[in-house]
Design an enzyme around this catalytic site. Sequence first.
Site, PDB file in Angstrom:
ATOM      1  N   VAL A   1     -16.009 -33.684  -3.453  1.00  9.09           N
ATOM      2  CA  VAL A   1     -15.498 -34.576  -4.493  1.00  9.09           C
ATOM      3  C   VAL A   1     -14.185 -34.032  -5.055  1.00  9.09           C
ATOM      4  CG1 VAL A   1     -15.938 -35.535  -6.785  1.00  9.09           C
ATOM      5  CG2 VAL A   1     -17.787 -35.414  -5.097  1.00  9.09           C
TER       6      VAL A   1
ATOM      7  N   LYS B   1      -7.047 -31.151 -16.520  1.00 11.59           N
ATOM      8  CA  LYS B   1      -6.204 -30.228 -15.729  1.00 11.59           C
ATOM      9  C   LYS B   1      -6.227 -30.590 -14.248  1.00 11.59           C
ATOM     10  CE  LYS B   1      -9.890 -27.882 -14.074  1.00 11.59           C
ATOM     11  NZ  LYS B   1     -10.233 -27.528 -12.691  1.00 11.59           N
TER      12      LYS B   1
ATOM     13  N   LYS C   1     -16.758 -30.858 -14.304  1.00  7.64           N
ATOM     14  CA  LYS C   1     -15.463 -31.138 -14.933  1.00  7.64           C
ATOM     15  C   LYS C   1     -15.004 -32.555 -14.592  1.00  7.64           C
ATOM     16  CE  LYS C   1     -14.143 -26.252 -14.677  1.00  7.64           C
ATOM     17  NZ  LYS C   1     -13.136 -25.250 -14.259  1.00  7.64           N
TER      18      LYS C   1
ATOM     19  N   ARG D   1      -9.459 -27.636  -4.825  1.00  3.14           N
ATOM     20  CA  ARG D   1      -9.512 -28.824  -3.970  1.00  3.14           C
ATOM     21  C   ARG D   1      -8.549 -29.901  -4.478  1.00  3.14           C
ATOM     22  NH1 ARG D   1     -15.734 -30.232  -5.284  1.00  3.14           N
ATOM     23  NH2 ARG D   1     -15.773 -27.983  -5.038  1.00  3.14           N
ATOM     24  N   ASN D   2      -8.304 -29.939  -5.797  1.00  2.68           N
ATOM     25  CA  ASN D   2      -7.345 -30.908  -6.336  1.00  2.68           C
ATOM     26  C   ASN D   2      -5.928 -30.557  -5.901  1.00  2.68           C
ATOM     27  OD1 ASN D   2      -8.918 -32.797  -8.311  1.00  2.68           O
ATOM     28  ND2 ASN D   2      -9.710 -30.753  -8.686  1.00  2.68           N
TER      29      ASN D   2
ATOM     30  N   ASP E   1      -7.287 -22.654 -17.294  1.00  2.00           N
ATOM     31  CA  ASP E   1      -7.798 -23.437 -16.170  1.00  2.00           C
ATOM     32  C   ASP E   1      -6.671 -24.208 -15.487  1.00  2.00           C
ATOM     33  OD1 ASP E   1      -9.785 -24.202 -14.467  1.00  2.00           O
ATOM     34  OD2 ASP E   1     -10.889 -25.426 -15.909  1.00  2.00           O
TER      35      ASP E   1
END
Length: 335
Positions: free
Chosen positions: A283, A195, A109, A259-260, A248
Amino acid sequence: MSKVAVIGAGSWGSVLANVLVKNGLDVKIWTREEKQVAELNQQHTNRHYLPELKYDERLIATNDLAAAIKDRQVILLVIPTVAIRTVSQKIGKILQENNEQPLIVHASKGLELGTHKRISEIITEEIPAENRSGIVAFSGPSHAEEVARQDITLITAASTDLTAAKAVQKMFMNDFFRIYTNEDIVGVELGAAFKNIIALGAGALHGLGYGDDAKAALMTRGLAEISRLGVAMGAKSQTFIGLSGVGDLIVTCTSVHSRNWRAGNQLGQGIPLADVIENMGMVIEGITTNKAAYELAQQQQIDMPITQAIYQVLYQGCDIKKAIAELMQREGRSE
């Protein structure tokens, strides 16, 4: 489509590989890490990513890319966006040498920095048409941790070739994993990428102590602006109210598994960006995607105030509270 190579043994890649093995498919998973290969093959664990999951013993791991993809009918890429082009180049050369034509699927993504290209566009450039039977994007509201414990999860398989999307649908479907097909691969890939930007903002709001009202507002207006940019880039508007869009967005903006969201939460608590990146150890796609989306919005002349505010925080050193105040103080307008 019984023989699959999964490229990438992080949390999502390894869980998808495990799902396919349990569905009765012959699966090889590739990682460059020798220790990870040994652990997956001998202990059937992947402790760095999912310490509680015991993997199916039929899953075979290797650090030999050529061996991983040889005679495979499907290659599933589950690696960070920054690595897609390099790995696709290597795969393309191997497939040319072996004269093979597998279906290429990706579950990554993001957008490529500099070119702003979607992942399927990169794959198209790096794997010759005669060495692939199709390209499918695999995306939706999903966390590896929850799929690992067989929570109900719904995903979209998107391709301009509906036959290819249906083949992926058949591979993955089971009692807890339901797959829908979609022909709008542009919208599915863009929803999956964009997103993550809004999830950074949602985490930051939580870190700052804001409540549900603020988070709901961010998600709603965030969806509006990423839809505007997506449509300008050729996506269908209805895709953004589907699984790979609002679905999502919801899961990524509300879960500690994201993680974002976790990165945004740390930023909201005043932790410097460099330390956040180091703390995460994985990442954070939303950081690079934010830069790409900001630049695209400038090129397309699309109004994206939330994306711009997050860009100012990440890349221009703007204080988060100041960025929020400026968002709130903009001139009133119609929804």
